[in-house]
Design an enzyme around this catalytic site. Structure first.
Site, short mmCIF file in Angstrom:
data_model
loop_
_atom_site.label_atom_id
_atom_site.label_comp_id
_atom_site.label_asym_id
_atom_site.label_seq_id
_atom_site.Cartn_x
_atom_site.Cartn_y
_atom_site.Cartn_z
N GLU A 127 10.55 2.64 6.75
CA GLU A 127 11.26 1.78 5.80
C GLU A 127 12.75 2.09 5.82
O GLU A 127 13.11 3.27 5.77
CB GLU A 127 10.72 1.97 4.38
CG GLU A 127 11.20 0.92 3.41
CD GLU A 127 10.58 1.08 2.02
OE1 GLU A 127 10.35 0.05 1.36
OE2 GLU A 127 10.34 2.23 1.59
N GLY A 266 11.47 10.89 -1.05
CA GLY A 266 10.50 11.64 -1.82
C GLY A 266 9.13 11.46 -1.23
O GLY A 266 8.36 12.41 -1.07
N ALA A 267 8.82 10.21 -0.86
CA ALA A 267 7.54 9.88 -0.24
C ALA A 267 7.64 8.45 0.28
O ALA A 267 8.60 7.74 0.01
CB ALA A 267 6.40 10.02 -1.24
N MET A 268 6.61 8.04 1.03
CA MET A 268 6.60 6.69 1.60
C MET A 268 5.18 6.15 1.58
O MET A 268 4.23 6.84 1.97
CB MET A 268 7.15 6.71 3.03
CG MET A 268 7.07 5.38 3.75
SD MET A 268 8.04 4.10 2.91
CE MET A 268 7.30 2.63 3.61
N ASN A 270 3.14 4.35 3.29
CA ASN A 270 2.41 3.86 4.45
C ASN A 270 0.96 3.59 4.05
O ASN A 270 0.31 4.41 3.41
CB ASN A 270 2.42 4.92 5.56
CG ASN A 270 3.80 5.47 5.83
OD1 ASN A 270 4.75 4.73 6.03
ND2 ASN A 270 3.92 6.79 5.79
N GLU A 301 3.37 6.17 -5.14
CA GLU A 301 2.96 5.71 -3.80
C GLU A 301 1.58 5.07 -3.84
O GLU A 301 1.32 4.11 -3.11
CB GLU A 301 2.97 6.88 -2.82
CG GLU A 301 4.30 7.63 -2.73
CD GLU A 301 5.50 6.72 -2.53
OE1 GLU A 301 5.38 5.69 -1.85
OE2 GLU A 301 6.57 7.04 -3.07
N GLU A 323 9.67 -1.51 -5.79
CA GLU A 323 9.96 -0.17 -6.29
C GLU A 323 9.93 -0.10 -7.81
O GLU A 323 9.45 0.88 -8.39
CB GLU A 323 11.32 0.29 -5.75
CG GLU A 323 11.39 0.39 -4.23
CD GLU A 323 10.32 1.29 -3.63
OE1 GLU A 323 9.73 2.12 -4.36
OE2 GLU A 323 10.07 1.17 -2.43
#
Length: 849
Positions: A127, A266-268, A270, A301, A323
């Protein structure tokens, strides 16, 4: 061709032209330590045979290109990171064979060798538009497809993608092939590959819709720090809550969470393979705020699996919705389903302040920003997109009612599953479920910029009761929109030494002035709190009596969310030069010791340090900094042994220490000659103390190297680089500048550590030459370094410690004369706005208005 900067118009044209049936992505991770082989086969259709379009592939060396069996010459059709495709047919097949470089910036396919044991780890981060760094793509969210990943990697590696991991097929010579089954239809940016010598632990969530296999992964050197039982518990709590709230079963086949090194985010989210910073597996003691925030990240997430992955925005105009929704959902779920049942207080103390700051900068933008191209998208991952958006969604929930909100969401997920949508689709679903017209609400809240200020206005009769009461609403000239607010008005009285809520009135506020008839005839309280319950997004002002009550004893207010609103109001007033920096520091020193909210106790001392260092009168700043240093030292002495407060005040003291006596205390804590009951000086705290000494010139190269020998890990290397950058010598600054803005061989997290440590208060003479250096590199840094490195450097290398009228004038001239990338100029604008605010605060602290 414009290269990597895809525009919205180009994406819309390509979406009308193409439909993507499938990707087959073959990756070989055994060819080199610097590159990997990538072969992509894309099956797609075209609505206009004979038309022309392009595919995306960044930074590759293309070996072979074929379109519908016809060989294309890469030298002719591959330029500016695009592959030109002509004479398209009804049904097409594109095959691209290439070599692609591993990343050291956290974008694309990042490769990391752990210095602790020399093991190799790779992971992807795609991203916004970086899948095209790993395989050929049509890189936009509304061209969804199914994906087949075939990965060649060393035998014994763990290999994870979006689909369930198959049994590897040995190829000989120490290699194996993982042929993953087809994924569900998804966008390119949420595909993923994580491969390396990862440690894995497995569990299962059993819910009303069936079983979900769970995996947790980390580096081998972090195995002892992965608290899997706690992570599984939070994961299961999240699934149970979201599957019920959203009325739709988890849409993918498994759920892996992979803790990876040198991570930019921080995180994604997927799909089915969430990547997170491995700093969330702490090797040293952390306070409760750390664990509360980690919980919110995990739930954020997970919420994206529905909102973003199952239903995806058509274009990045609706990035905010992805978001903001996940941000709202994670705090709502934490409160309703986990032990962190006061998480909205932490949100108010931390995340909302982030939003308020960014919403008052020249670079503010509507929540629903006009993301006309990818460069605009990349600079809008900010506090407005996340925290302001979540605050506004919280206001929307209050406006339509939680039950109606969830009914609308369920209809939305059911209608648009595995497809793309726009905000209007969600708004229609919520209007239907609630019966409320929401288009005008959306226009005033989502399509305008800036924050409103709410101020009480009243008159008091002889008996001490209100004879009139109104809420005034104001906005700045640049962003004059006055909005509708649903707020609570809390009245708090001093009862036996505690501040206790007598009553709360919930009202709608609209326009410049709203009369509150319910309060006429009501006795004036000791504390009057607008926005009690934190239902809306606005700055609030305290009347004179209420402010005196807080300064005299905010700690007497037992409600944690009400305290968070009071802390926020006082900090807003300080930043807006309506409260003296010295008064704010006194407020913190007098009340923070008994703050019960984890985020409040950990974040608010940082605000006080900023007030002392930035907003104070330069003529008396040394006196205030000394008072802050000594005050934090007293708080440390008085803190309960082993408590989170003790840890927080130790960190704050290390940051504040600058006098000889205080620095001697840091030395003593490090060498063990000073012992504080209950305080364990573990690895991370040692680095914190050493960094305080380095900043003051009491830790040379050898001392930092000695500490690094004790902690020869990637975290140790990053902390050592930061400590070296903080030292008050010209040589140290020159070396740090080289790492931060010149060299390309430095890992992204190391560069970030150096950037964050470079600008230090009290080093004015050393930093002065870097004003012109900063403005010089700002001209080209975005183009040379890319989004992640450039945005980090431009934001945190701005010379804020040198705030002065001269600096503001110089930067203003540069902004007028420069032709730098608009994304780069955004950060310079923000730095200049901070300087202007600091100067106003300094004038207030000096008694000048």
């Amino acid at each position: 061709m414009p290269g990597t900067n895809l525009t919205r118009d180009e994406a819309q044209t390509r979406a009308r032209l193409l439909g993507v049936d499938s990707y087959t992505v073959e990756l070989d991770l055994t060819t080199s330590e610097t590159t990997f082989d990538s072969t992509t086969t894309i099956a797609f259709t075209c609505t206009q045979p004979g038309a022309e379009t392009f595919a995306d592939l960044v930074g590759a060396t293309i070996h072979e290109l074929t379109l519908n069996g016809r060989r294309l010459d890469p030298a002719e059709v591959y330029a500016d990171n695009r592959i030109r495709l002509t004479d398209l047919q009804d049904v097409n097949e594109l095959v691209v064979r290439a070599a692609c470089p591993y990343s050291r910036t956290g974008e694309g396919l990042h490769r990391f060798v752990d210095p602790a044991d020399d093991r190799v780890y790779t992971y992807t981060q795609f991203e916004v538009p970086d899948a095209r760094r790993v395989y050929a793509t049509f890189e936009q969210p509304d061209l969804k497809s199914v994906f087949h990943f075939h990965v060649t990697a060393p035998e014994g590696w763990a290999v994870v993608s979006n689909a369930p991991t198959p049994e590897p097929r040995p190829l000989g010579d120490g290699k194996a092939l993982w042929e993953f089954p087809a994924t569900e239809r998804m966008s390119t940016y949420i595909t993923a590959l994580i491969a390396g010598e990862y440690h894995a632990e497995f569990a299962t969530y059993r819910g009303k819709h069936g079983e979900i296999p769970l995996g947790h992964y980390c580096r081998q050197s972090l195995v002892e720090h992965m608290d899997t039982d706690e992570l599984v518990k939070m994961t299961c709590q999240g699934f149970e809550f979201f599957e019920d709230a959203f009325g739709y079963p988890y849409p993918f086949h498994k759920y892996d969470q992979l803790y990876v090194p040198e991570y930019n985010m921080g995180a994604m989210e997927n799909a089915g393979a969430v990547t997170l910073r491995d700093e969330y597996l702490p090797r040293s003691r952390q306070d409760a705020a750390f664990y509360e925030f980690r919980c919110s990240v995990i739930l954020h997430e997970m919420a994206h699996m529905w909102f973003g992955d199952l239903v995806t925005m058509k274009w990045w105009d609706d990035l905010w919705l992805n978001e903001s929704f996940a941000e709202w959902a994670c705090y709502h779920a934490a409160v309703e389903a986990t032990e962190f049942d006061e998480s909205w207080t932490g949100f108010t103390n931390a995340r909302k302040n982030w939003a308020l700051r960014q919403d008052q900068l020249p670079s503010t933008h509507p929540i629903a920003a006009d993301n006309y191209d990818l460069q605009a998208v990349e600079v809008n991952f900010d506090g407005i997109t996340y925290a302001k958006g979540a605050s506004v969604l919280k206001q929307l929930v209050a406006w339509v009612g939680l039950d109606n909100f969830l009914v609308g969401l369920r209809a939305y997920f059911g209608k648009h599953a595995f497809g793309n949508s726009e905000f209007s689709d969600l708004l229609s679903a919520l209007e239907k479920s609630s019966g409320r017209e929401l288009d005008s609400w959306a226009k005033e809240w989502l399509q305008t910029s800036g924050v409103n200020t709410l101020t009480p206005q009243f008159e008091i009769g002889e008996d001490g009761s209100y004879t009139s009461f109104s809420v005034l609403q104001t906005a700045v000239v640049e962003h004059p929109t006055l909005r509708r607010h649903r707020i609570g008005i809390g009245l708090y009285d001093d009862v036996n030494g505690r501040l206790v809520r007598r009553t709360n009135v919930e009202v709608d506020v609209e326009g410049e002035s709203t009369a509150i008839e319910e309060l006429v005839g009501v006795r004036q309280p000791d504390l009057l709190l607008l926005n009690d319950g934190d239902l809306t997004y606005a700055k609030i002002r305290l009347d004179e009596r209420s402010l005196a009550t807080l300064v005299g004893g905010l700690s007497r207010l037992d409600d944690s969310l009400a305290r968070a609103l009071c802390w926020g109001a006082a900090w807003d007033m300080t930043r807006d030069a309506e409260m003296r920096a010295t008064d704010f520091v006194a407020l913190v020193l007098g009340n923070i010791a008994v703050e019960t909210d984890a985020f409040g106790s950990s974040r608010i001392p940082g605000y006080a340090a900023q007030a002392a260092n930035n907003f104070s009168d330069p003529a008396t700043r040394a006196e205030l900094r000394a008072a802050w240093e000594q005050g934090v030292r007293r708080l440390l002495d008085e803190a309960e042994p082993g408590s989170d407060h003790q840890l927080t005040f130790t960190r704050s003291f290390a940051s504040a220490a600058h006098t000889g006596e205080a620095l001697d205390d840091l030395e003593g804590l490090l060498d063990g000659s000073l012992v504080i009951e209950g305080l364990s000086i573990d690895t991370d705290l040692r680095w914190t103390l050493l960094s305080g000494l380095a900043r003051a010139g009491r830790a040379d190269d050898e001392r930092i190297a000695e500490e690094l020998r004790r902690d020869n890990t990637i975290s140790g290397q990053e902390r050592a680089a930061a400590a070296r950058a903080a030292r008050p010598t010209a040589e140290a600054k020159a070396e740090a500048w080289e790492i931060a803005v010149v060299r390309d061989d430095v890992p992204n997290e190391t560069q970030r550590s150096v950037v964050l440590s470079f600008m230090q208060h009290g080093q004015d003479e050393l930093l002065a030459p870097y004003v012109e250096k900063y403005l010089e590199v700002a001209e080209t840094l975005w183009e040379r370094k890319g989004t992640q490195r450039a945005s980090t450097a431009l934001e945190f290398l701005f010379p804020r410690p040198l705030a002065s009228r001269e600096l503001l004038d110089r930067v203003s001239t540069w902004l007028q004369d420069s032709a730098a990338n608009p994304a780069a100029k955004r950060y310079v604008h923000e730095g200049a706005a901070d300087v202007e605010r600091y100067l106003a605060g300094q004038a207030k602290d000096a008694g000048e208005r």
